[in-house]
Design an enzyme around this catalytic site. Structure first.
Site, PDB file in Angstrom:
ATOM      1  N   HIS A 117       0.690  -1.198  -0.050  1.00  0.00           N
ATOM      2  CA  HIS A 117       0.106   0.086  -0.005  1.00  0.00           C
ATOM      3  C   HIS A 117       0.904   1.111  -0.059  1.00  0.00           C
ATOM      4  CE1 HIS A 117       0.679  -1.302   4.074  1.00  0.00           C
ATOM      5  NE2 HIS A 117       0.600   0.000   4.523  1.00  0.00           N
ATOM      6  N   GLN A 118       0.403   2.334  -0.570  1.00  0.00           N
ATOM      7  CA  GLN A 118       1.385   3.373  -0.943  1.00  0.00           C
ATOM      8  C   GLN A 118       0.399   4.445  -0.136  1.00  0.00           C
ATOM      9  OE1 GLN A 118       3.814   5.147  -3.822  1.00  0.00           O
ATOM     10  NE2 GLN A 118       2.280   5.901  -5.027  1.00  0.00           N
TER      11      GLN A 118
END
Length: 208
Positions: free
Chosen positions: A167-168
């Protein structure tokens, strides 16, 4: 998946309050005056019991697999409002962080359960970049953010809370937001409920 703030705590009234122009028994009492065990000190306490779920890791998966309770695999099955999803793409979605560093802190997440950036296929990393760009546009429009922290923590040793599912983070920043509350008080002050933030960002999300 959202965590609503606690109801305001009403301070107890002192029974021995002196006459001061107010009705007896209406003066607030601080923790050190309650007569409990311990030694009085100069600190005030900000009680945040809702964070115990985070501290105990109740929302974290039991293992590295998608079937081990991975929240990033479960969130897309919910409605946008329940899951705090801001936008959905074909391969990637954007969702608010339950424990944000700042208001509007969101994450861009592939639907597929992969741990490393090198495991993304061409469609996934292309759309991840596109949704990240859309997130910046929406946050600037909705909140007038002055800057951003954008990036990934790959692996537990790098600080990833849920390392098994990539996840960013996209964190909006404003001048002066790193004040004494987070730096000294270790407390985040968030002026808006997550559901309200989700709706505002969804409305500001650029249309394809």
């Amino acid at each position: 998946m959202s965590v609503e703030p606690e109801e305001p705590v009403v301070e107890e009234a002192r029974k021995d309050a002196p006459e001061s122009g107010k009705s007896p028994g209406k003066e607030p009492v601080v923790e050190e005056e309650r007569g409990g065990a311990g030694v009085p000190d100069s600190f005030q306490r900000l009680w945040t019991p809702h964070r115990m779920a985070y501290i105990k890791g109740e929302n974290k998966p039991s293992g590295a697999g998608a079937e081990d309770g991975c929240p990033f695999c479960e969130i897309p099955k919910m409605t946008d409002e329940e899951g705090l999803i801001v936008a959905r793409g074909a391969s990637v979605y954007a969702v608010l962080n339950l424990y944000p560093y700042n208001s509007g802190h969101l994450m861009v997440v592939p639907y597929r359960h992969v741990a490393d950036y090198t495991e993304l296929d061409a469609a996934e990393y292309t759309e991840l970049a596109e949704l990240t760009r859309s997130a910046l546009t929406a946050l600037r429009k909705a909140s007038g953010a002055h800057g951003f922290n954008v990036g990934m923590n790959l692996g537990q040793v790098a600080g990833a809370g849920i390392a098994a599912h990539l996840h960013q983070h996209v964190v909006p920043r404003w001048g002066g937001d790193t004040n004494f509350m987070p730096v000294v008080g270790r407390t985040r002050v968030l002026p808006q409920l997550l559901r309200e933030t989700r709706q505002i960002l969804a409305d500001a999300w650029p249309q394809a």
